[in-house]
Design an enzyme around this catalytic site. Structure first.
Site, PDB file in Angstrom:
ATOM      1  N   ARG A  49      10.680  -1.203  11.528  1.00 25.80           N
ATOM      2  CA  ARG A  49       9.471   0.122  12.405  1.00 25.80           C
ATOM      3  C   ARG A  49       9.798  -0.834  13.596  1.00 25.80           C
ATOM      4  NH1 ARG A  49       4.117   0.773   8.521  1.00 25.80           N
ATOM      5  NH2 ARG A  49       2.975  -0.037  10.126  1.00 25.80           N
ATOM      6  N   ARG A 104      -1.198  -7.352  14.222  1.00 24.84           N
ATOM      7  CA  ARG A 104      -1.884  -6.093  12.960  1.00 24.84           C
ATOM      8  C   ARG A 104      -3.029  -7.124  12.049  1.00 24.84           C
ATOM      9  NH1 ARG A 104       3.366  -4.786  11.882  1.00 24.84           N
ATOM     10  NH2 ARG A 104       2.924  -3.133  10.072  1.00 24.84           N
ATOM     11  N   ARG A 118      11.205  -5.348   6.122  1.00 28.43           N
ATOM     12  CA  ARG A 118      11.006  -4.410   5.355  1.00 28.43           C
ATOM     13  C   ARG A 118      11.497  -3.549   5.887  1.00 28.43           C
ATOM     14  NH1 ARG A 118       4.834  -2.314   5.291  1.00 28.43           N
ATOM     15  NH2 ARG A 118       4.489  -2.170   7.906  1.00 28.43           N
ATOM     16  N   LYS A 171       0.704  -1.404   0.025  1.00 31.88           N
ATOM     17  CA  LYS A 171       0.137  -0.161   0.386  1.00 31.88           C
ATOM     18  C   LYS A 171       0.507   1.355   0.131  1.00 31.88           C
ATOM     19  CE  LYS A 171      -2.323   0.168   3.873  1.00 31.88           C
ATOM     20  NZ  LYS A 171      -2.343  -1.098   4.573  1.00 31.88           N
ATOM     21  N   ARG A 216      -9.634   2.134   8.374  1.00 29.21           N
ATOM     22  CA  ARG A 216      -9.093   0.047   9.177  1.00 29.21           C
ATOM     23  C   ARG A 216     -10.157   0.018   9.830  1.00 29.21           C
ATOM     24  NH1 ARG A 216      -3.359   1.164   8.995  1.00 29.21           N
ATOM     25  NH2 ARG A 216      -2.168   0.137  10.321  1.00 29.21           N
TER      26      ARG A 216
HETATM   27  P1  AMP Z   1       0.543   1.243   9.832  1.00 25.69           P
HETATM   28  O1  AMP Z   1       2.090   2.288   9.065  1.00 25.69           O
HETATM   29  O2  AMP Z   1      -0.924   1.902   8.367  1.00 25.69           O
HETATM   30  O3  AMP Z   1       0.698   0.543   9.532  1.00 25.69           O
HETATM   31  O4  AMP Z   1       0.113   1.978  11.134  1.00 25.69           O
HETATM   32  C1  AMP Z   1       0.806   2.084  11.731  1.00 25.69           C
HETATM   33  C2  AMP Z   1       0.770   1.936  13.443  1.00 25.69           C
HETATM   34  O5  AMP Z   1      -0.492   3.123  13.676  1.00 25.69           O
HETATM   35  C3  AMP Z   1      -1.053   0.911  13.366  1.00 25.69           C
HETATM   36  O6  AMP Z   1      -0.450  -0.502  13.275  1.00 25.69           O
HETATM   37  C4  AMP Z   1      -2.095   1.813  14.107  1.00 25.69           C
HETATM   38  O7  AMP Z   1      -1.469   2.009  15.380  1.00 25.69           O
HETATM   39  C5  AMP Z   1      -1.509   2.788  13.845  1.00 25.69           C
HETATM   40  N1  AMP Z   1      -3.268   3.647  12.916  1.00 25.69           N
HETATM   41  C6  AMP Z   1      -2.512   4.052  11.625  1.00 25.69           C
HETATM   42  N2  AMP Z   1      -4.050   4.074  11.019  1.00 25.69           N
HETATM   43  C7  AMP Z   1      -4.673   4.251  11.897  1.00 25.69           C
HETATM   44  C8  AMP Z   1      -6.129   4.103  11.790  1.00 25.69           C
HETATM   45  N3  AMP Z   1      -6.554   4.398  10.589  1.00 25.69           N
HETATM   46  N4  AMP Z   1      -7.045   3.847  12.629  1.00 25.69           N
HETATM   47  C9  AMP Z   1      -6.254   3.489  13.898  1.00 25.69           C
HETATM   48  N5  AMP Z   1      -5.071   3.417  14.300  1.00 25.69           N
HETATM   49  C10 AMP Z   1      -4.355   3.697  12.781  1.00 25.69           C
END
Ligand code: AMP
Length: 233
Positions: free
Chosen positions: A162, A173, A130, A17, A93
């Site tokens: 990360r 996740r 990653r 993504k 989400r």
């Molecule tokens: P990502 O980089 O999109 O994988 O997001 C990393 C982390 O940020 C996730 O595991 C959540 O803890 C938080 N996060 C990001 N976007 C959201 C969202 N739309 N709703 C809730 N938590 C989020």
């Protein structure tokens, strides 16, 4: 002028993504809005929101809907999103976020929801390898590292693993994706907004699939801002 777009990209963690949203944002000249990147900046800058969000991010848990919606509402209020639209990465989400987002966007509506489909075994391998830039979020991997010594090719920041790309947080996740985010696929399909696109292949191959879908939609005249009839070829 390239028309704007209001796009959502759905897909499991590791489906590509982030990489694809960056490319789409350049091609369609729209801001790339990644709630994960926004939250990581807050955490790094130790803002009150960042201090609150940190434990959720580290555990791979979702930040409460109202906090994320408030953050997105502030971002949507900026001129670039109003005039050009957006490509949303990692948001919505949950069904509650999608409902809240529809309200925020009114009277505008989303153009397309692109669902990157990829087997779970493949995303696990991608997540483990990653690496990301701490400063700008550019994405690399152990097999495609930056040119120089884990220094970001784009901004010179440090490229690291990360903190939530640990086995335990990844599992959490992915579970949350199935229970909280996957229901959005049916929601947007029912609204006739959803297109499934295979996320298997090289970034170029996946990008071609995505842009073919978006371009076809655009040529059907479905994009915002609509091209006035006198400007159509
Ligand atoms: P990502 O980089 O999109 O994988 O997001 C990393 C982390 O940020 C996730 O595991 C959540 O803890 C938080 N996060 C990001 N976007 C959201 C969202 N739309 N709703 C809730 N938590 C989020």
């Amino acid at each position: 002028m390239v028309p704007g777009a209001r796009l959502i990209v759905l897909g499991k963690q590791g489906s590509g993504k982030g990489t694809q949203c960056t490319r789409l944002s350049h091609r369609y000249v729209v801001p790339h809005i990644s709630t994960g990147d926004m939250l990581r900046v807050e955490v790094k800058s130790r803002t009150p929101l960042g201090l609150q969000a940190r434990r959720y991010l580290d555990a791979g848990d979702l930040i409460p809907d109202e906090i994320v919606l408030a953050m997105v509402a502030a971002r949507l209020d900026r001129d670039d999103t109003r005039t050009r639209g957006f490509v949303l990465d990692g948001f919505p989400r949950t069904v509650a976020q999608a409902d809240g987002f529809d309200e925020l966007l009114k009277p505008a509506v989303i153009d397309l929801v692109l669902n990157l489909v990829i087997p779970t075994e493949m995303v696990l391998a991608r997540l483990v390898s990653r690496r990301v830039c701490e400063d700008c979020g550019a994405i690399y991997s152990t097999s495609v590292p930056p040119k120089l010594n884990w220094t970001c090719d784009v901004c010179g920041g440090e490229v690291v693993q990360r903190e939530d790309d640990t086995e335990e947080a990844i599992k959490n996740r992915l579970d949350l994706y199935e229970t909280q985010t996957a229901p959005l696929v049916a929601r947007y399909a029912a609204l006739d907004k959803l297109v499934d696109v295979s996320g298997v292949g090289t970034p170029d191959e996946v990008n071609l699939r995505l842009t073919s879908v978006i371009d076809a939609y655009q040529h059907g005249g479905g994009f915002f801002p609509p091209v006035p009839p006198e400007e159509r070829p």
